[in-house]
Design an enzyme around this catalytic site. Structure first.
Site, PDB file in Angstrom:
ATOM      1  N   TYR A 129       0.811  -1.218   0.000  1.00  0.00           N
ATOM      2  CA  TYR A 129       0.000   0.000   0.000  1.00  0.00           C
ATOM      3  C   TYR A 129       0.848   1.275   0.000  1.00  0.00           C
ATOM      4  O   TYR A 129       0.324   2.365  -0.174  1.00  0.00           O
ATOM      5  CB  TYR A 129      -0.926   0.025   1.220  1.00  0.00           C
ATOM      6  N   HIS A 187      -4.454   5.880  -2.053  1.00  0.00           N
ATOM      7  CA  HIS A 187      -5.232   5.686  -0.826  1.00  0.00           C
ATOM      8  C   HIS A 187      -4.394   5.993   0.422  1.00  0.00           C
ATOM      9  O   HIS A 187      -4.942   6.249   1.488  1.00  0.00           O
ATOM     10  CB  HIS A 187      -5.725   4.234  -0.777  1.00  0.00           C
ATOM     11  N   TYR A 246      -5.491  -0.649   9.746  1.00  0.00           N
ATOM     12  CA  TYR A 246      -6.059  -0.673   8.392  1.00  0.00           C
ATOM     13  C   TYR A 246      -7.183   0.346   8.321  1.00  0.00           C
ATOM     14  O   TYR A 246      -7.800   0.703   9.316  1.00  0.00           O
ATOM     15  CB  TYR A 246      -6.525  -2.071   7.944  1.00  0.00           C
ATOM     16  N   ASP A 285      -7.611  10.714   1.284  1.00  0.00           N
ATOM     17  CA  ASP A 285      -7.688  10.811  -0.176  1.00  0.00           C
ATOM     18  C   ASP A 285      -9.137  11.080  -0.591  1.00  0.00           C
ATOM     19  O   ASP A 285     -10.063  10.636   0.065  1.00  0.00           O
ATOM     20  CB  ASP A 285      -7.182   9.514  -0.835  1.00  0.00           C
ATOM     21  N   ASN A 322     -14.135   4.654   3.656  1.00  0.00           N
ATOM     22  CA  ASN A 322     -14.192   3.712   4.788  1.00  0.00           C
ATOM     23  C   ASN A 322     -13.448   4.197   6.027  1.00  0.00           C
ATOM     24  O   ASN A 322     -13.850   3.899   7.148  1.00  0.00           O
ATOM     25  CB  ASN A 322     -13.676   2.337   4.365  1.00  0.00           C
TER      26      ASN A 322
END
Length: 191
Positions: A15, A20, A64, A91, A112
Site C-alpha cells: 500500500y 489511498h 487498516y 484521499d 471507509n
C-alpha cells in the site's frame, strides 16, 4: 495545546505510496520537515512535533483503513485532545488532483476510513483535509485506481501539493480552521 494529526492509509509495503495512502505520505513529510520520527506504538505509528508552543501528535493508524476510528479515539483519549483539534488527512476521488478541501465536518462520502471514525466517535463534526486524487479511471476500476501508485505525470503535482498541504496543517494549528479554510480551499496546485 495539543493537536492530533491523523494520516489515513493502510500498513504494508503493497500500500506504500498509493493514492489511498496519501494521508500517510503527508504526515511523514510533515514529520520530516520538523525532524520528527515515527515510532510504533499502540494502534498507530506516532511522531510528535513542537510548533510555536503547540504539540502535534501525528499518527498513522496501524488498524487498516476500515478500523481507523479505533486508533483516532485511542490517541484522542490518551493525549486528551479535543475533537476540534483533530485533523484527518484523507484521499478524495471527488476532487481533482490539483485541489484540497479543508472542512470542519461533513459526511464520509463513502470513504471507509472516515466511516470508521464517524462510527467510533459518534459524530461527523471533526476537521478533515481531503487531498484530491482525481477520478481518471475506467468504469469498474475504482479500487485499482485508489489502491494504485501515482503515475509519473502525477508525481510532481503530488509532491508540490504535499508541501502545500503541510502549510495548511501548520496554519490550522496556528491560526484555526476558519482562517485556514479561506486560503486552503482556493489552492490550485499545477505544474
Amino acid at each position: 495545546m495539543k493537536f492530533l494529526i491523523v494520516g489515513l492509509g493502510n500498513i504494508g509495503a503493497e500500500y506504500a505510496h498509493t493514492r489511498h495512502n496519501i494521508g500517510f505520505d503527508v504526515v511523514e513529510a510533515l514529520a520530516a520537515k520538523h525532524s520528527a520520527t515515527f515510532k510504533v506504538d499502540r494502534l498507530a505509528a506516532v511522531a510528535e512535533i513542537k510548533l510555536k508552543g503547540k504539540t502535534l501528535v501525528c499518527i498513522e493508524p496501524s488498524t487498516y483503513m476500515n478500523l481507523s476510528g479505533k486508533a483516532v479515539k485511542y490517541w484522542m483519549d490518551k493525549e486528551k485532545i479535543a475533537i476540534e483539534h483533530v485533523l484527518v488527512i484523507v484521499d478524495e476521488l471527488a476532487l481533482p488532483l490539483s485541489k484540497i478541501r479543508l472542512r470542519p465536518g461533513g459526511s464520509d462520502a463513502g470513504h471507509n476510513g472516515l466511516k470508521s471514525i464517524h462510527e467510533v466517535l459518534q459524530t461527523t463534526a471533526y476537521p478533515r483535509l481531503r487531498f484530491g486524487i482525481g477520478n481518471d479511471y475506467p468504469k469498474g476500476k475504482q479500487v485499482d485506481f485508489v489502491l494504485g501508485k501515482w503515475s509519473d505525470a502525477e508525481l510532481p503535482v503530488v509532491k508540490k501539493k504535499i508541501e502545500a498541504t503541510i502549510e495548511v496543517i501548520e496554519s490550522f494549528v496556528l491560526t484555526g480552521i476558519e482562517r485556514t479554510m479561506n486560503h486552503a480551499n482556493k489552492i490550485e496546485v499545477t505544474l
